[in-house]
Structure formats: C-alpha cells, structure tokens
Design a protein around this motif. Structure first.
Motif, PDB file in Angstrom:
ATOM      1  N   ALA A 155     -32.363 -26.077 -29.949  1.00 41.63           N
ATOM      2  CA  ALA A 155     -32.392 -25.621 -28.711  1.00 41.63           C
ATOM      3  C   ALA A 155     -31.601 -23.817 -28.288  1.00 41.63           C
ATOM      4  CB  ALA A 155     -31.931 -26.474 -27.968  1.00 41.63           C
ATOM      5  N   VAL A 156     -31.691 -23.150 -27.595  1.00 45.26           N
ATOM      6  CA  VAL A 156     -30.703 -22.206 -26.789  1.00 45.26           C
ATOM      7  C   VAL A 156     -30.703 -22.070 -25.638  1.00 45.26           C
ATOM      8  CG1 VAL A 156     -30.676 -19.268 -27.647  1.00 45.26           C
ATOM      9  CG2 VAL A 156     -32.041 -20.777 -29.253  1.00 45.26           C
ATOM     10  N   VAL A 157     -29.889 -22.409 -25.049  1.00 45.83           N
ATOM     11  CA  VAL A 157     -29.738 -22.604 -23.564  1.00 45.83           C
ATOM     12  C   VAL A 157     -29.107 -21.146 -23.397  1.00 45.83           C
ATOM     13  CG1 VAL A 157     -28.925 -24.080 -21.763  1.00 45.83           C
ATOM     14  CG2 VAL A 157     -29.573 -25.119 -23.796  1.00 45.83           C
ATOM     15  N   VAL A 158     -30.336 -20.789 -22.173  1.00 43.17           N
ATOM     16  CA  VAL A 158     -29.417 -19.024 -21.666  1.00 43.17           C
ATOM     17  C   VAL A 158     -29.226 -19.880 -20.837  1.00 43.17           C
ATOM     18  CG1 VAL A 158     -29.920 -16.636 -21.226  1.00 43.17           C
ATOM     19  CG2 VAL A 158     -31.085 -18.199 -23.130  1.00 43.17           C
ATOM     20  N   ASP A 159     -27.984 -19.879 -20.102  1.00 44.60           N
ATOM     21  CA  ASP A 159     -26.846 -19.876 -19.224  1.00 44.60           C
ATOM     22  C   ASP A 159     -27.422 -18.486 -18.248  1.00 44.60           C
ATOM     23  OD1 ASP A 159     -25.331 -21.595 -16.776  1.00 44.60           O
ATOM     24  OD2 ASP A 159     -24.250 -19.986 -17.329  1.00 44.60           O
ATOM     25  N   ASN A 160     -28.052 -18.619 -16.891  1.00 46.60           N
ATOM     26  CA  ASN A 160     -27.745 -18.644 -15.898  1.00 46.60           C
ATOM     27  C   ASN A 160     -27.541 -17.566 -14.868  1.00 46.60           C
ATOM     28  OD1 ASN A 160     -31.181 -15.657 -14.524  1.00 46.60           O
ATOM     29  ND2 ASN A 160     -28.934 -14.710 -15.713  1.00 46.60           N
ATOM     30  N   GLY A 208     -32.424 -14.088 -24.461  1.00 41.62           N
ATOM     31  CA  GLY A 208     -32.751 -16.396 -25.492  1.00 41.62           C
ATOM     32  C   GLY A 208     -33.374 -15.531 -26.955  1.00 41.62           C
ATOM     33  N   LEU A 209     -34.625 -14.724 -27.113  1.00 39.07           N
ATOM     34  CA  LEU A 209     -35.669 -14.002 -27.661  1.00 39.07           C
ATOM     35  C   LEU A 209     -34.413 -13.405 -28.595  1.00 39.07           C
ATOM     36  CD1 LEU A 209     -38.066 -13.517 -29.124  1.00 39.07           C
ATOM     37  CD2 LEU A 209     -38.203 -11.650 -27.072  1.00 39.07           C
ATOM     38  N   VAL A 258     -36.429 -21.816 -26.721  1.00 39.80           N
ATOM     39  CA  VAL A 258     -35.534 -20.846 -25.225  1.00 39.80           C
ATOM     40  C   VAL A 258     -36.007 -21.780 -24.338  1.00 39.80           C
ATOM     41  CG1 VAL A 258     -35.469 -18.253 -23.875  1.00 39.80           C
ATOM     42  CG2 VAL A 258     -34.940 -18.423 -26.506  1.00 39.80           C
ATOM     43  N   LEU A 259     -34.531 -22.092 -23.561  1.00 38.63           N
ATOM     44  CA  LEU A 259     -34.500 -22.570 -22.334  1.00 38.63           C
ATOM     45  C   LEU A 259     -34.307 -21.683 -21.036  1.00 38.63           C
ATOM     46  CD1 LEU A 259     -33.733 -25.739 -24.252  1.00 38.63           C
ATOM     47  CD2 LEU A 259     -35.646 -25.402 -22.608  1.00 38.63           C
ATOM     48  N   PRO A 260     -34.168 -21.164 -20.087  1.00 35.28           N
ATOM     49  CA  PRO A 260     -34.123 -20.140 -19.601  1.00 35.28           C
ATOM     50  C   PRO A 260     -33.585 -21.660 -18.304  1.00 35.28           C
ATOM     51  CG  PRO A 260     -35.686 -19.576 -20.063  1.00 35.28           C
ATOM     52  CD  PRO A 260     -36.120 -20.539 -20.376  1.00 35.28           C
ATOM     53  N   GLY A 311     -22.398 -30.229 -25.042  1.00 26.69           N
ATOM     54  CA  GLY A 311     -22.129 -30.993 -25.654  1.00 26.69           C
ATOM     55  C   GLY A 311     -23.473 -32.207 -25.963  1.00 26.69           C
ATOM     56  N   LEU A 312     -24.303 -31.453 -26.259  1.00 31.95           N
ATOM     57  CA  LEU A 312     -25.706 -32.327 -26.269  1.00 31.95           C
ATOM     58  C   LEU A 312     -26.340 -31.612 -27.721  1.00 31.95           C
ATOM     59  CD1 LEU A 312     -27.830 -33.317 -22.754  1.00 31.95           C
ATOM     60  CD2 LEU A 312     -26.274 -35.231 -24.919  1.00 31.95           C
ATOM     61  N   GLY A 313     -25.169 -30.785 -27.967  1.00 35.01           N
ATOM     62  CA  GLY A 313     -25.674 -30.234 -29.453  1.00 35.01           C
ATOM     63  C   GLY A 313     -26.443 -29.213 -29.135  1.00 35.01           C
ATOM     64  N   ALA A 314     -26.851 -28.293 -28.113  1.00 34.71           N
ATOM     65  CA  ALA A 314     -27.815 -27.018 -28.152  1.00 34.71           C
ATOM     66  C   ALA A 314     -27.127 -25.797 -28.328  1.00 34.71           C
ATOM     67  CB  ALA A 314     -28.232 -26.551 -26.934  1.00 34.71           C
ATOM     68  N   THR A 315     -27.393 -24.406 -28.603  1.00 32.33           N
ATOM     69  CA  THR A 315     -26.847 -23.177 -28.977  1.00 32.33           C
ATOM     70  C   THR A 315     -26.434 -22.650 -27.636  1.00 32.33           C
ATOM     71  OG1 THR A 315     -27.113 -22.435 -31.166  1.00 32.33           O
ATOM     72  CG2 THR A 315     -26.884 -21.161 -29.323  1.00 32.33           C
ATOM     73  N   VAL A 316     -25.869 -22.404 -26.683  1.00 29.23           N
ATOM     74  CA  VAL A 316     -25.367 -21.795 -25.489  1.00 29.23           C
ATOM     75  C   VAL A 316     -25.185 -20.381 -25.390  1.00 29.23           C
ATOM     76  CG1 VAL A 316     -24.698 -22.380 -23.314  1.00 29.23           C
ATOM     77  CG2 VAL A 316     -25.097 -23.787 -24.398  1.00 29.23           C
TER      78      VAL A 316
END
Length: 215
Positions: free
Chosen positions: A28-33, A65-66, A5-7, A45-50
C-alpha cells in the motif's frame, strides 16, 4: 509485487478496514493529500508506505503515488472503503498475465444506497461519451484500476484533479492499449465523497472531465 496507490484525504475511519484486506504481494502506498484527522499516522502504523502530496486534487495524489511506486504493476483504489481490496486480484490478474494493458473495476452496488441513482446516471452518460470519443466500450469509469507503471508514466498524464482517471483511459485508448473491465462489488462509502459529495465538487468534476474529452 504490486503497488497499490491509495489517494487519501481524511479517511482515518476507513483506512484500517481497507489496509487489512490487501492481498498477498500488494504494498500500500498511501498518498496523504492534506488530511487533518491523523490518516497518515494511522496508515503508517498499519504498515503502509506513506507519502505526502501538497498539491490538492485527486489526480495530483494519484500521480504522486504513481511516481513513488516501484513495482512493475501499479493499481489504484479509493481509501474510503467503497471497494474491497481483496477483489483487487480481479483487476491486476489480466495485466500480469499480459491479456490487457489497462483494467478497470466495473462497480456493482451491493445495496441501493451504495450508488445513488443520479451518480449512476451521470456515470452511464460518461461511459457513453468515452465510447464515442475512443471506441472503447466501457460501462464504468471506476476508481479501481491497474496497469504497468512504466507504461502509465509514458502516457504523460497532466490532469491533477478529478479528470485523471478519464485522461488515463483516453490517452491509453489513443495509444492503442488493450482496455478491459471486470466486475467488483461497490459498497456504501465511509463519509462523503471528496469529488461528487457536494454540488461544487460535482460541478468541478463535470468541468474537469469535459475538458479531457474535448482535448
């Protein structure tokens, strides 16, 4: 498989470096805040789940993200390039092997500028208060950490701001978890911290953590 999880709040400059260094078997689970710099599009674009988290706050993004994660083991990492994702295995290995329930990365600055003295001093005081409150001997409340997803959800964490990592440790200790730490490199971050990069942010962080320790 491990979900990381990437906040994320306006980390367009750092995301390519961070995502390029993911170990094999890590999603990668990117959490756009609420980013306004195109971070979400770059991550996708880099393959992360957003995923998007409308409620602003570090804890809100972490918890979103959790909840979105599906892997048995979940790790957390700041998206600002201050920590090397290649070293994530140091944190996840004890959890996967069953030697620990929660592992935190103890930050070791690689340069003097990576960790200003006043923040290092504040962190040392926080670690001392954690030991007094829980009996757990930690040296750092670092942003790189890992545990099993279902166990984390069972902690029923409620803080949605900067007290989230501290609440994780306190509730885990109260639940009898085996908590450990391993050393990881700490690099000069990209941009200014969203939590302690301004006087107001620092004050809010102190209030959030004081509230957790007093609960």
């Amino acid at each position: 498989m491990i979900d990381l999880v990437l906040p994320c709040l306006n980390e367009a400059a750092a995301l390519p470096w961070v995502l390029d260094r993911l170990p094999e078997g890590v999603r990668a689970v990117v959490v756009d805040n609420g980013s306004t710099d195109g971070s979400a599009g770059i991550a996708a674009g880099l393959g992360a789940t957003v995923i998007s988290c409308e409620l602003r706050g570090y804890g809100a993004a972490c918890h979103a993200g959790l909840e979105a994660a599906t892997a048995p083991v979940v790790a957390f990492l700041d998206a600002d390039a201050s920590l090397d994702a290649r070293q994530l295995v140091r944190v996840t290995a004890p959890v996967i092997a069953g030697r620990a329930d929660l592992v935190l990365g103890r930050r070791r600055p690689v340069t003097r500028d990576a960790w200003p003295w006043h923040l290092r001093l504040a962190n040392a005081e926080l670690a001392r208060r954690i030991r007094r409150r829980t009996g757990v001997r930690l040296h750092d409340l670092g942003p790189m950490r890992a545990a099993r997803r279902e166990a984390l959800l069972e902690l029923a964490l409620t803080d949605r701001r900067s007290g989230y990592p501290l609440e994780t440790v306190v509730k885990a200790a109260d639940a009898g978890w085996r908590i450990d730490e391993v050393e990881v490199d700490y690099l000069p971050r990209s941009g200014r911290s969203k939590v302690t990069g301004t006087p107001l942010g620092a004050v809010r962080a102190v209030k959030d953590m004081t509230k957790v320790l007093s609960a």
